[in-house]
Design a protein around this motif. Structure first.
Motif, short mmCIF file in Angstrom:
data_model
loop_
_atom_site.label_atom_id
_atom_site.label_comp_id
_atom_site.label_asym_id
_atom_site.label_seq_id
_atom_site.Cartn_x
_atom_site.Cartn_y
_atom_site.Cartn_z
N GLN A 1 61.78 15.27 32.68
CA GLN A 1 61.91 15.85 31.35
C GLN A 1 63.33 15.68 30.86
O GLN A 1 64.28 15.70 31.65
N VAL A 2 63.44 15.56 29.53
CA VAL A 2 64.74 15.41 28.90
C VAL A 2 64.89 16.54 27.89
O VAL A 2 63.95 16.87 27.17
N GLU A 3 66.08 17.13 27.86
CA GLU A 3 66.37 18.20 26.90
C GLU A 3 67.25 17.64 25.79
O GLU A 3 68.29 17.04 26.05
N LEU A 4 66.82 17.82 24.57
CA LEU A 4 67.59 17.43 23.39
C LEU A 4 68.12 18.71 22.77
O LEU A 4 67.36 19.66 22.57
N TYR B 1 61.35 17.25 26.10
CA TYR B 1 60.25 16.29 25.97
C TYR B 1 60.10 15.49 27.26
O TYR B 1 61.01 15.43 28.08
N ASP B 2 58.93 14.90 27.43
CA ASP B 2 58.61 14.13 28.63
C ASP B 2 59.43 12.84 28.64
O ASP B 2 59.48 12.13 27.63
N SER B 3 60.04 12.54 29.76
CA SER B 3 60.90 11.35 29.85
C SER B 3 60.11 10.04 29.74
O SER B 3 60.70 8.99 29.53
N ALA B 4 58.79 10.10 29.85
CA ALA B 4 57.97 8.90 29.67
C ALA B 4 57.97 8.47 28.20
O ALA B 4 57.65 7.32 27.88
N LEU B 5 58.31 9.39 27.31
CA LEU B 5 58.38 9.08 25.88
C LEU B 5 59.79 8.62 25.53
O LEU B 5 60.77 9.09 26.10
N SER B 6 59.86 7.74 24.55
CA SER B 6 61.19 7.31 24.10
C SER B 6 61.72 8.34 23.10
O SER B 6 60.95 8.99 22.39
N LEU B 7 63.04 8.48 23.06
CA LEU B 7 63.66 9.40 22.11
C LEU B 7 63.26 9.05 20.68
O LEU B 7 62.97 9.93 19.87
N SER C 1 60.55 7.95 19.55
CA SER C 1 59.19 8.37 19.21
C SER C 1 59.07 9.87 18.95
O SER C 1 58.13 10.31 18.29
N VAL C 2 60.00 10.67 19.45
CA VAL C 2 59.90 12.13 19.30
C VAL C 2 61.08 12.74 18.54
O VAL C 2 61.06 13.91 18.19
N GLN C 3 62.10 11.94 18.26
CA GLN C 3 63.35 12.47 17.71
C GLN C 3 63.17 13.20 16.38
O GLN C 3 63.67 14.31 16.22
N GLU C 4 62.47 12.61 15.45
CA GLU C 4 62.33 13.24 14.13
C GLU C 4 61.65 14.61 14.23
O GLU C 4 62.11 15.58 13.65
N GLN C 5 60.57 14.68 14.97
CA GLN C 5 59.85 15.96 15.12
C GLN C 5 60.72 16.99 15.82
O GLN C 5 60.80 18.14 15.39
N MET D 1 64.34 21.83 15.76
CA MET D 1 65.64 22.45 16.05
C MET D 1 66.32 22.90 14.76
O MET D 1 66.92 23.99 14.72
N VAL D 2 66.23 22.10 13.71
CA VAL D 2 66.80 22.48 12.41
C VAL D 2 66.15 23.76 11.92
O VAL D 2 66.83 24.70 11.50
N ASP D 3 64.81 23.82 11.96
CA ASP D 3 64.10 25.03 11.52
C ASP D 3 64.55 26.25 12.32
O ASP D 3 64.75 27.33 11.75
N ASP D 4 64.72 26.08 13.62
CA ASP D 4 65.16 27.17 14.48
C ASP D 4 66.57 27.63 14.11
O ASP D 4 66.83 28.81 13.93
N ILE D 5 67.48 26.68 13.97
CA ILE D 5 68.87 27.04 13.69
C ILE D 5 69.03 27.65 12.29
O ILE D 5 69.74 28.65 12.13
N VAL D 6 68.39 27.08 11.28
CA VAL D 6 68.54 27.67 9.94
C VAL D 6 67.91 29.07 9.90
O VAL D 6 68.39 29.95 9.21
#
Length: 187
Positions: free
Chosen positions: A123-126, A154-160, A162-166, A171-176
């Motif tokens: 797993q990777v943490e962004l 996110y699962d490390s089998a996925l590329s950043l 492919s999941v970055q925008e979501q 994270m933006v919604d959480d921080i605002v």
């Protein structure tokens, strides 16, 4: 009509009148309860004295992080303006606002979060951190400078890619949301 039928009819009329009276009394109590309640709830969470605070100035939050994803800055700035537009009656101004938000996106990074039994990253943490300076020009005792952080895994089998925008949007919604709660919700 005979006396027996008349007596039954009178009993039925008395019951009907009693039922109508009870319904009217219940309706009256219900209306009185709604009218007399002075408690008001704001479902958006904002607790602003609009007689004193009428405007908010939200400056651009530039990216000052080492790692940069270009779409993050406009997503954050739009999200911050939107939450105040949707949940308050404050007019957004370019300068001299009663409230002022300024700052920068200071950190955006990814790191391994979990390792598989084979020794590879599972797993990777962004994560994203925003530094905020809040000024309340009506009551300076509420001023602060604070960092707000959010992270997603996110699962490390996925590329950043492919999941970055979501993930960035989450994270933006959480921080605002955190910023909104800290500045005007006064929980």
């Amino acid at each position: 009509m005979n006396d027996m039928t008349r007596s039954k009819q009178q009993k039925r009329n008395l019951r009907l009148a009693g039922t109508k009276r009870n319904m009217a009394l219940c309706l009256f109590v219900l209306v009185l309860t709604f009218i007399s309640c002075s408690v008001s709830y704001k479902f958006n969470g904002a607790s602003i004295d609009y007689s004193k605070i009428k405007t908010i100035q939200i400056d651009q939050f530039p990216i000052r992080a080492t790692y940069v994803w270009g779409r993050m800055e406009p997503m954050f700035n739009e999200g911050l303006r939107d939450i105040f537009a949707r949940n308050t009656k404050l007019a957004q101004v370019r300068r001299n606002g009663d409230l002022k938000l300024e700052g920068e996106i200071t950190q955006y990074q990814q790191r391994n979060k979990a390792v598989s039994s084979e020794g590879y990253s599972a797993q990777v943490e962004l994560s994203m951190t925003v530094n905020v300076r809040f000024t309340n020009n009506v009551n300076h005792s509420e001023d602060f400078e604070k960092q707000f952080t959010s992270s997603k895994v996110y699962d490390s089998a996925l590329s950043l890619n492919s999941v970055q925008e979501q993930l960035v949007q989450e994270m933006v919604d959480d921080i605002v949301g955190q910023i909104f709660n800290e500045t005007v919700a006064n929980w």
